[in-house]
Design an enzyme around this catalytic site. Structure first.
Site, PDB file in Angstrom:
ATOM      1  N   GLY A  19      11.163  62.008  45.113  1.00 48.27           N
ATOM      2  CA  GLY A  19      10.660  61.766  46.356  1.00 48.27           C
ATOM      3  C   GLY A  19      10.884  60.486  46.907  1.00 48.27           C
ATOM      4  N   GLN A  20      10.218  60.471  47.994  1.00 46.95           N
ATOM      5  CA  GLN A  20      10.341  59.068  48.752  1.00 46.95           C
ATOM      6  C   GLN A  20       9.530  57.815  48.254  1.00 46.95           C
ATOM      7  OE1 GLN A  20      10.967  59.771  53.281  1.00 46.95           O
ATOM      8  NE2 GLN A  20       9.002  60.560  52.862  1.00 46.95           N
ATOM      9  N   ASP A  45       9.414  71.363  34.983  1.00 49.39           N
ATOM     10  CA  ASP A  45       8.968  72.197  36.188  1.00 49.39           C
ATOM     11  C   ASP A  45       7.502  72.088  36.097  1.00 49.39           C
ATOM     12  OD1 ASP A  45       8.301  73.864  38.140  1.00 49.39           O
ATOM     13  OD2 ASP A  45       9.027  75.769  37.243  1.00 49.39           O
ATOM     14  N   LEU A  46       7.041  70.998  37.022  1.00 52.57           N
ATOM     15  CA  LEU A  46       5.742  70.804  37.320  1.00 52.57           C
ATOM     16  C   LEU A  46       4.881  72.103  37.668  1.00 52.57           C
ATOM     17  CD1 LEU A  46       6.079  67.153  39.066  1.00 52.57           C
ATOM     18  CD2 LEU A  46       5.581  67.638  36.708  1.00 52.57           C
ATOM     19  N   TYR A  70       3.349  69.008  46.649  1.00 48.27           N
ATOM     20  CA  TYR A  70       4.041  69.909  47.478  1.00 48.27           C
ATOM     21  C   TYR A  70       3.786  69.624  48.940  1.00 48.27           C
ATOM     22  CZ  TYR A  70       4.898  74.767  49.531  1.00 48.27           C
ATOM     23  OH  TYR A  70       5.678  75.776  50.081  1.00 48.27           O
ATOM     24  N   TYR A 108      -1.084  59.392  44.256  1.00 44.18           N
ATOM     25  CA  TYR A 108      -0.916  59.333  45.818  1.00 44.18           C
ATOM     26  C   TYR A 108      -1.471  60.571  46.743  1.00 44.18           C
ATOM     27  CZ  TYR A 108       2.164  55.481  44.140  1.00 44.18           C
ATOM     28  OH  TYR A 108       2.565  54.504  43.745  1.00 44.18           O
ATOM     29  N   ASP A 111      -3.040  61.053  54.629  1.00 45.34           N
ATOM     30  CA  ASP A 111      -3.966  61.013  55.594  1.00 45.34           C
ATOM     31  C   ASP A 111      -4.336  62.361  56.045  1.00 45.34           C
ATOM     32  OD1 ASP A 111      -1.941  61.729  58.390  1.00 45.34           O
ATOM     33  OD2 ASP A 111      -0.915  60.841  56.416  1.00 45.34           O
ATOM     34  N   TYR A 134      -2.223  72.727  52.946  1.00 43.16           N
ATOM     35  CA  TYR A 134      -1.788  71.560  52.391  1.00 43.16           C
ATOM     36  C   TYR A 134      -2.735  70.739  52.340  1.00 43.16           C
ATOM     37  CZ  TYR A 134       0.478  66.855  52.329  1.00 43.16           C
ATOM     38  OH  TYR A 134       0.810  65.417  52.025  1.00 43.16           O
ATOM     39  N   TRP A 159       2.294  59.004  57.026  1.00 35.83           N
ATOM     40  CA  TRP A 159       3.690  58.856  57.832  1.00 35.83           C
ATOM     41  C   TRP A 159       4.770  58.155  57.146  1.00 35.83           C
ATOM     42  CZ3 TRP A 159       2.943  58.338  63.826  1.00 35.83           C
ATOM     43  CH2 TRP A 159       1.933  59.405  64.315  1.00 35.83           C
TER      44      TRP A 159
END
Length: 302
Positions: A19-20, A45-46, A70, A108, A111, A134, A159
């Site tokens: 991921g980022q 596989d998480l 997710y 992590y 917001d 989510y 963001w």
């Protein structure tokens, strides 16, 4: 804050390395001397929490960094189970394991858990009011971590974007080469935050006995419309080839309906983080300049 302390012996487990945030964090950890194990989705596989428990038992990590999540926000409305597994049950398992083994856990968050529409700056004590599947799953994950592990550190970001991958910057630059007119939401406000900033600050915090919840975002704020305009201005200034976008229109969220409701206000108060670091975080415009240069460099080599 003092300089980085020596990395602890033993492997650190990084989840979500593709991921980022994870992909920005991995090289920094290695450069700082951390022994990092970052299993791919094919290797672990998480969604299979029993397999994860076995993996933890075999690896016996010296610390855990959970950048996995997710993040398909709209799909979660119709498929809540995987969102709940990855965003709530997975962090709960990690927190319990970290408590049992007395090791560090960095998790992590988002917001979205604040679910705020007021326009005020949101500090870490802001009551949670998640507005989507989510968001509720992320809030449940935060609460589970805090309940199970008093020494865990949760970083709430907003963001997040990077020079590659699926994010607003890369999407806008692609669309600006395809469409003459764009319509961008103007009533959602936040601070575009480079994944590189999140990774850099995370590395510093690992060297300090910090726990609890901290907001981590760029300084300042803008709307998605203003962010898009800033991207277009930079693309024009830098002579990006193939631009055909002539105009960006601002629209309200109501004109761009989506299955999941987004908070209108994502202004994160980062005062506590800045006091801990002993310095100001960079403005979102500065982060955009740096990330855009990274994007240009990637384009030149692709």
């Amino acid at each position: 804050m003092s300089d980085l302390l020596p990395a602890p012996a033993g492997p650190w487990l990084l989840l979500g390395s593709s991921g980022q945030i994870g992909s920005a964090l991995l090289p920094l950890l290695k450069a700082a001397g951390y022994l990092v194990v970052a299993p791919s989705r094919q290797e672990l596989d998480l969604r299979d929490l029993r397999a994860l428990a076995i993996y933890l038992s075999d690896l016996q990590p010296a610390g855990i960094l959970n950048a996995a999540a997710y993040t398909t926000v709209d799909r979660a409305e119709s498929e809540p189970a995987p969102a709940w597994t990855l965003n709530a049950e997975l962090p709960a398992l990690l927190a319990a394991y970290a408590t049992q083994q007395q090791i560090r856990l960095l998790h992590y968050s988002s917001d979205y858990v604040y679910g705020d529409d007021s326009g005020q700056w949101l500090d870490e004590q802001q009551p949670l009011a998640p507005q989507s599947v989510y968001a509720r799953s992320k809030a449940a994950g935060d609460q589970a971590v805090l309940a199970a592990n008093a020494n865990a550190l949760i970083l709430r970001t907003s963001w997040v974007y990077a020079a590659d991958g699926q994010n607003f910057l890369c999407t806008m630059l692609r669309l600006m080469r395809q469409q003459a007119q764009l319509q961008i939401v103007a009533d959602q406000i936040g601070a575009p935050t480079p994944a590189a900033l999140v990774a850099t600050v995370s590395l510093r915090l690992l060297a300090a006995p910090v726990s609890g919840v901290l907001n981590l975002a760029s300084r300042g704020s803008c709307s998605w419309y203003q962010f898009a305009k800033a991207i277009l201005d930079l693309a024009r200034q830098q002579g990006v080839s193939g631009l055909c976008c002539q105009h960006i229109s601002e629209i309200p969220s109501s004109v761009w309906p989506a299955p999941a409701r987004r908070p209108l206000n994502s202004r994160l108060n980062v005062t506590a983080m800045e006091q801990l670091l002993g310095e100001r975080l960079p403005d979102w415009q500065q982060g955009l300049q740096q990330t855009f240069q990274q994007w240009l460099a990637l384009q030149a080599t692709s």
